[in-house]
Write a protein that holds these residues in place. Structure first.
Motif, PDB file in Angstrom:
ATOM      1  N   ARG A  26      34.809  47.596  79.078  1.00  0.00           N
ATOM      2  CA  ARG A  26      35.037  49.003  78.757  1.00  0.00           C
ATOM      3  C   ARG A  26      35.479  49.082  77.295  1.00  0.00           C
ATOM      4  N   LYS A  27      34.548  49.470  76.469  1.00  0.00           N
ATOM      5  CA  LYS A  27      34.776  49.560  75.030  1.00  0.00           C
ATOM      6  C   LYS A  27      35.283  50.969  74.705  1.00  0.00           C
ATOM      7  N   VAL A  28      36.516  51.049  74.206  1.00  0.00           N
ATOM      8  CA  VAL A  28      37.127  52.345  73.892  1.00  0.00           C
ATOM      9  C   VAL A  28      37.071  52.550  72.384  1.00  0.00           C
ATOM     10  N   MET A  29      36.526  53.698  71.971  1.00  0.00           N
ATOM     11  CA  MET A  29      36.348  53.950  70.543  1.00  0.00           C
ATOM     12  C   MET A  29      36.899  55.320  70.170  1.00  0.00           C
ATOM     13  N   LEU A  30      37.523  55.356  69.002  1.00  0.00           N
ATOM     14  CA  LEU A  30      38.091  56.585  68.458  1.00  0.00           C
ATOM     15  C   LEU A  30      37.851  56.580  66.961  1.00  0.00           C
ATOM     16  N   SER A  31      37.341  57.662  66.426  1.00  0.00           N
ATOM     17  CA  SER A  31      37.057  57.708  64.997  1.00  0.00           C
ATOM     18  C   SER A  31      38.356  57.806  64.203  1.00  0.00           C
ATOM     19  N   ALA A 161      40.804  30.766  79.325  1.00  0.00           N
ATOM     20  CA  ALA A 161      42.052  31.463  79.000  1.00  0.00           C
ATOM     21  C   ALA A 161      41.789  32.943  78.715  1.00  0.00           C
ATOM     22  N   ILE A 162      40.699  33.231  78.010  1.00  0.00           N
ATOM     23  CA  ILE A 162      40.341  34.622  77.753  1.00  0.00           C
ATOM     24  C   ILE A 162      40.036  35.344  79.054  1.00  0.00           C
ATOM     25  N   GLN A 163      39.293  34.690  79.942  1.00  0.00           N
ATOM     26  CA  GLN A 163      38.973  35.323  81.231  1.00  0.00           C
ATOM     27  C   GLN A 163      40.242  35.607  82.022  1.00  0.00           C
ATOM     28  N   ASN A 164      41.203  34.699  81.979  1.00  0.00           N
ATOM     29  CA  ASN A 164      42.483  34.968  82.641  1.00  0.00           C
ATOM     30  C   ASN A 164      43.118  36.246  82.094  1.00  0.00           C
ATOM     31  N   LEU A 165      43.067  36.399  80.768  1.00  0.00           N
ATOM     32  CA  LEU A 165      43.633  37.591  80.139  1.00  0.00           C
ATOM     33  C   LEU A 165      42.886  38.852  80.591  1.00  0.00           C
ATOM     34  N   LEU A 166      41.555  38.779  80.631  1.00  0.00           N
ATOM     35  CA  LEU A 166      40.762  39.932  81.054  1.00  0.00           C
ATOM     36  C   LEU A 166      41.053  40.323  82.496  1.00  0.00           C
ATOM     37  N   LEU A 167      41.204  39.325  83.368  1.00  0.00           N
ATOM     38  CA  LEU A 167      41.495  39.614  84.775  1.00  0.00           C
ATOM     39  C   LEU A 167      42.895  40.207  84.928  1.00  0.00           C
ATOM     40  N   ALA A 168      43.841  39.694  84.146  1.00  0.00           N
ATOM     41  CA  ALA A 168      45.192  40.259  84.198  1.00  0.00           C
ATOM     42  C   ALA A 168      45.193  41.706  83.726  1.00  0.00           C
ATOM     43  N   ALA A 169      44.366  42.003  82.723  1.00  0.00           N
ATOM     44  CA  ALA A 169      44.250  43.384  82.250  1.00  0.00           C
ATOM     45  C   ALA A 169      43.619  44.267  83.312  1.00  0.00           C
ATOM     46  N   GLU A 170      42.559  43.769  83.950  1.00  0.00           N
ATOM     47  CA  GLU A 170      41.889  44.541  85.005  1.00  0.00           C
ATOM     48  C   GLU A 170      42.851  44.830  86.154  1.00  0.00           C
ATOM     49  N   ALA A 171      43.669  43.852  86.524  1.00  0.00           N
ATOM     50  CA  ALA A 171      44.611  44.038  87.630  1.00  0.00           C
ATOM     51  C   ALA A 171      45.613  45.147  87.344  1.00  0.00           C
ATOM     52  N   ARG A 172      45.848  45.426  86.060  1.00  0.00           N
ATOM     53  CA  ARG A 172      46.772  46.481  85.648  1.00  0.00           C
ATOM     54  C   ARG A 172      46.051  47.769  85.270  1.00  0.00           C
ATOM     55  N   ALA A 173      44.736  47.794  85.518  1.00  0.00           N
ATOM     56  CA  ALA A 173      43.912  48.964  85.191  1.00  0.00           C
ATOM     57  C   ALA A 173      43.838  49.207  83.697  1.00  0.00           C
ATOM     58  N   TRP A 174      44.012  48.166  82.885  1.00  0.00           N
ATOM     59  CA  TRP A 174      43.808  48.274  81.449  1.00  0.00           C
ATOM     60  C   TRP A 174      42.315  48.161  81.151  1.00  0.00           C
ATOM     61  N   ARG A 175      41.854  48.847  80.121  1.00  0.00           N
ATOM     62  CA  ARG A 175      40.489  48.698  79.652  1.00  0.00           C
ATOM     63  C   ARG A 175      40.430  47.524  78.685  1.00  0.00           C
ATOM     64  N   SER A 176      39.398  46.710  78.808  1.00  0.00           N
ATOM     65  CA  SER A 176      39.312  45.520  77.963  1.00  0.00           C
ATOM     66  C   SER A 176      37.896  45.325  77.455  1.00  0.00           C
ATOM     67  N   TYR A 177      37.803  44.727  76.278  1.00  0.00           N
ATOM     68  CA  TYR A 177      36.499  44.424  75.691  1.00  0.00           C
ATOM     69  C   TYR A 177      36.603  43.108  74.934  1.00  0.00           C
ATOM     70  N   TRP A 178      35.792  42.147  75.323  1.00  0.00           N
ATOM     71  CA  TRP A 178      35.713  40.844  74.647  1.00  0.00           C
ATOM     72  C   TRP A 178      34.614  40.949  73.604  1.00  0.00           C
ATOM     73  N   SER A 179      34.994  41.035  72.352  1.00  0.00           N
ATOM     74  CA  SER A 179      34.052  41.162  71.240  1.00  0.00           C
ATOM     75  C   SER A 179      33.886  39.818  70.548  1.00  0.00           C
ATOM     76  N   SER A 180      32.707  39.597  69.983  1.00  0.00           N
ATOM     77  CA  SER A 180      32.508  38.377  69.188  1.00  0.00           C
ATOM     78  C   SER A 180      33.253  38.451  67.861  1.00  0.00           C
ATOM     79  N   GLY A 181      33.708  39.640  67.479  1.00  0.00           N
ATOM     80  CA  GLY A 181      34.609  39.758  66.340  1.00  0.00           C
ATOM     81  C   GLY A 181      34.022  40.379  65.090  1.00  0.00           C
ATOM     82  N   GLY A 182      32.751  40.087  64.788  1.00  0.00           N
ATOM     83  CA  GLY A 182      32.177  40.631  63.562  1.00  0.00           C
ATOM     84  C   GLY A 182      33.003  40.252  62.346  1.00  0.00           C
TER      85      GLY A 182
END
Length: 239
Positions: A26-31, A161-182
């Motif tokens: 879930r990629k959240v964007m705000l200008s 380790a990143i996947q653990n972080l993403l799952l922990a975020a999902e369990a808390r209903a946080w929106r998360s996005y794993w980006s390659s960084g650019g």
């Protein structure tokens, strides 16, 4: 409502299975133009939750220690082959300002291209950013990390380790996005954030704990393309 609250009365494995299946991009964007008139949720309760999530991420499996001389002589001296560099909302906005200054003061076109990318919008919208790096062994020739057996293990462990972080975020209903960084993998950005040049970025993880008014939410495009389990797994039959 978090999955933990929804899963009251369920067995632990049922809750874990639900979180794994529910996790999605879930990629959240705000200008930047809307940033001044928008309040992005971030407080000490969020910060404490993120600290707990990061501590939990450390329980990912790893099979090889990080190189002692290259990666274990500074403040971050763990044997694990990853490092998490955590930016809260204030730091994210400082990074946004750094990128804007580079556009205005540096003629190198990579900064202008970066400003036209979605990175600035995600920095505006997120509550926190985690720069997750893996720790390459020293290259035998040149500076480019080689895909040695050790380094493949390091990348795999950091991904876990990143996947653990993403799952922990999902369990808390946080929106998360794993980006390659650019642009966030650029050496000058690493210097600004105090990240060693001997580290390699595996993911810029954007985390947003609550809905942001005026933000755009984009879901991942590949979720439904993974196919049925029979298209990527098989039960081995031996004589």
């Amino acid at each position: 409502m978090s999955h933990e609250e929804q899963g009251a009365g369920q067995a632990p494995h049922e809750i874990v299975d639900k979180v794994i299946r529910a996790r999605h991009t879930r990629k959240v964007m705000l200008s930047p133009e809307k940033l001044a008139e928008t309040s992005v949720a971030w407080n000490e309760q969020h910060a404490q939750a993120l600290r707990t999530m990061i501590e939990g991420a450390a329980w990912a499996p790893f099979h090889r220690r990080s190189h002692e001389d290259t990666h274990r002589q500074g403040e971050l001296d763990s044997v694990v082959p990853w490092r998490f560099h955590v930016l809260d909302k204030t730091a994210c906005l400082a990074l946004l300002d750094f990128l804007h200054r580079k556009v205005e003061q540096d003629a190198d076109p990579r900064w202008a291209r970066a400003w036209q990318s979605k990175i600035k919008n995600m920095l505006c919208a997120c509550g926190a950013l985690v720069q997750a790096t893996w720790l390459p062994d020293p290259a035998e020739q040149g500076d480019v990390p080689q895909l040695t057996d050790n380094n493949v293990e390091h990348i795999a462990a950091t991904g876990a380790a990143i996947q653990n972080l993403l799952l922990a975020a999902e369990a808390r209903a946080w929106r998360s996005y794993w980006s390659s960084g650019g642009i966030l993998r650029d050496p000058e950005v690493f210097d600004y954030l105090g990240i060693g040049q001997n580290e390699s970025l595996l993911g810029s993880v954007f985390l947003t704990p609550e809905e942001t008014e005026g933000a755009t939410l984009i879901h991942g495009g590949l979720r439904e393309q993974r196919g049925d389990v029979g298209s990527w797994s098989r039960w081995v039959q031996l004589p």
